[in-house]
Enzyme design. Structure first.
Site, PDB file in Angstrom:
ATOM      1  N   GLU A  12      10.795  -0.252  -8.192  1.00 49.53           N
ATOM      2  CA  GLU A  12       9.989  -0.603  -9.372  1.00 49.53           C
ATOM      3  C   GLU A  12      10.779  -0.405 -10.670  1.00 49.53           C
ATOM      4  OE1 GLU A  12       6.905  -1.938  -9.886  1.00 49.53           O
ATOM      5  OE2 GLU A  12       6.716  -2.229  -7.718  1.00 49.53           O
ATOM      6  N   CYS A  65       7.322  -1.424   4.407  1.00 48.63           N
ATOM      7  CA  CYS A  65       6.787  -1.444   3.037  1.00 48.63           C
ATOM      8  C   CYS A  65       7.473  -2.633   2.387  1.00 48.63           C
ATOM      9  CB  CYS A  65       7.128  -0.147   2.300  1.00 48.63           C
ATOM     10  SG  CYS A  65       6.804  -0.214   0.525  1.00 48.63           S
ATOM     11  N   CYS A  82       1.215  -6.116   1.073  1.00 52.94           N
ATOM     12  CA  CYS A  82       1.399  -4.667   0.910  1.00 52.94           C
ATOM     13  C   CYS A  82       1.018  -4.041   2.255  1.00 52.94           C
ATOM     14  CB  CYS A  82       0.474  -4.187  -0.205  1.00 52.94           C
ATOM     15  SG  CYS A  82       0.329  -2.390  -0.290  1.00 52.94           S
ATOM     16  N   HIS A  97       8.343  -3.217  -0.487  1.00 54.70           N
ATOM     17  CA  HIS A  97       9.382  -2.883  -1.470  1.00 54.70           C
ATOM     18  C   HIS A  97      10.755  -2.708  -0.811  1.00 54.70           C
ATOM     19  CE1 HIS A  97       5.990  -1.972  -4.128  1.00 54.70           C
ATOM     20  NE2 HIS A  97       6.841  -1.839  -5.135  1.00 54.70           N
ATOM     21  N   ASP A 141       0.052  -7.176  -4.155  1.00 56.28           N
ATOM     22  CA  ASP A 141       0.755  -5.932  -3.808  1.00 56.28           C
ATOM     23  C   ASP A 141       0.513  -4.971  -4.975  1.00 56.28           C
ATOM     24  OD1 ASP A 141       2.588  -4.136  -2.493  1.00 56.28           O
ATOM     25  OD2 ASP A 141       4.105  -4.686  -3.963  1.00 56.28           O
ATOM     26  N   SER A 142       0.983  -3.746  -4.824  1.00 58.60           N
ATOM     27  CA  SER A 142       0.853  -2.797  -5.928  1.00 58.60           C
ATOM     28  C   SER A 142       1.816  -3.145  -7.075  1.00 58.60           C
ATOM     29  CB  SER A 142       1.139  -1.382  -5.424  1.00 58.60           C
ATOM     30  OG  SER A 142       2.427  -1.333  -4.852  1.00 58.60           O
TER      31      SER A 142
HETATM   32  N1  DGL Z   1       4.593  -2.358  -1.259  1.00 56.68           N
HETATM   33  C1  DGL Z   1       3.550  -1.569  -0.728  1.00 56.68           C
HETATM   34  C2  DGL Z   1       3.613  -1.431   0.765  1.00 56.68           C
HETATM   35  O1  DGL Z   1       4.093  -2.354   1.410  1.00 56.68           O
HETATM   36  C3  DGL Z   1       3.105  -0.342  -1.458  1.00 56.68           C
HETATM   37  C4  DGL Z   1       4.070   0.546  -2.126  1.00 56.68           C
HETATM   38  C5  DGL Z   1       3.326   1.536  -2.972  1.00 56.68           C
HETATM   39  O2  DGL Z   1       2.641   1.114  -3.921  1.00 56.68           O
HETATM   40  O3  DGL Z   1       3.369   2.733  -2.656  1.00 56.68           O
HETATM   41  O4  DGL Z   1       3.164  -0.473   1.337  1.00 56.68           O
END
Ligand code: DGL
Length: 258
Positions: A148, A180, A70, A182, A7-8
């Site tokens: 984050e 997402c 992600c 996150h 993931d990021s």
């Molecule tokens: N967690 C990621 C997603 O599911 C990316 C969030 C990001 O880096 O903008 O899209």
């Protein structure tokens, strides 16, 4: 079978957690591309380039299965990765859609990064598998830095949640896809705002189920080694690990894959 997850940043840990819950003895390598976060506001070309590097890194570490934890990378890069690499690639969007498939909901909300929304990956797939009356999509990029930076408990976050999710209250949705990885970290707040009649869907449980089914046909590794790599230092990452995994031990290293 060593499983590689990327993931990021912190978001993919929500997927990692479900995998560990279901398959604790497996070997895992987690890569958080913290040097290049966020992905969700970047172009398709850039997200593909990052995803190729991440996948190559994980395969070089001996991973035999790749989990794109992600949504942005799943939306933009999954097909390129599947063509380029000769290992099974699991993505979170198919799992998220699967989670909705058997539910009773008909008015669906989708929250995700601008790139995931723009790709229409969720809405196109949903329309194919289910009779949906209404789909409302809303990009919420601001949720990513909130997670984050570990600031979800600050008072002003409630106002941010309200401003971003009000549209779903007005449109009386009965289900919301957390598109997402996150966003499940904000689940309690999102649920509190939308109320008990809106079902929240995140892809991590379905994804872990799919991998469990896939692995049932193969030999399982039994060492339970868990490695974590980040492409840059991240102030909050260690605390997030502690909050999500309690006393579990991880080998965490900062690396450069650029
Ligand atoms: N967690 C990621 C997603 O599911 C990316 C969030 C990001 O880096 O903008 O899209």
């Amino acid at each position: 079978m060593k499983i590689g997850i990327f993931d990021s940043g912190i978001g993919g840990l929500t997927v990692f957690k479900q995998l560990i819950k279901r398959l604790p003895n497996n070997d895992y390598v987690y890569l958080g591309d913290t040097a290049r976060l966020p992905y969700g506001i970047k172009s398709k070309k850039t997200v593909i380039e990052y995803s190729l590097k991440n996948t190559k890194f994980l395969i070089d570490k001996g991973c035999k299965i790749i989990v794109v934890a992600c949504n942005t990378a799943s939306a933009y890069a999954e097909s390129t990765l599947s063509k380029k690499f000769n290992v099974p690639i699991f993505n979170v969007i198919d799992s998220g859609v699967l989670a909705v498939k058997d539910s009773a909901i008909h008015n669906v909300g989708i929250i995700a990064t601008p790139s995931t929304i723009e790709s229409k990956s969720y809405s196109n797939r949903l329309k194919k598998i289910k009779n949906i009356k209404k789909i409302i999509s809303k990009e919420c990029p601001i949720f990513v830095p909130i997670v984050e930076e570990g600031i979800k408990s600050k008072g002003y976050i409630d106002q941010i949640i309200e401003e971003n999710l009000n549209i779903f209250k007005k449109n009386k949705i009965d289900g919301l896809i957390l598109g997402c990885t996150h966003y499940p970290i904000l689940k309690v707040k999102i649920k509190k705002f939308l109320g008990p009649n809106v079902t929240l869907f995140d892809s991590s449980i379905e994804l872990a189920k799919s991998i469990d089914t896939y692995l049932a046909k193969t030999k399982k590794v039994k060492s339970g080694k868990k490695e974590i790599y980040l492409t840059d230092g991240s102030k909050y990452f260690k605390t997030a690990l502690k909050n999500m995994f309690n006393d579990m031990n991880f080998n965490l290293k900062i690396i450069d894959i650029r």
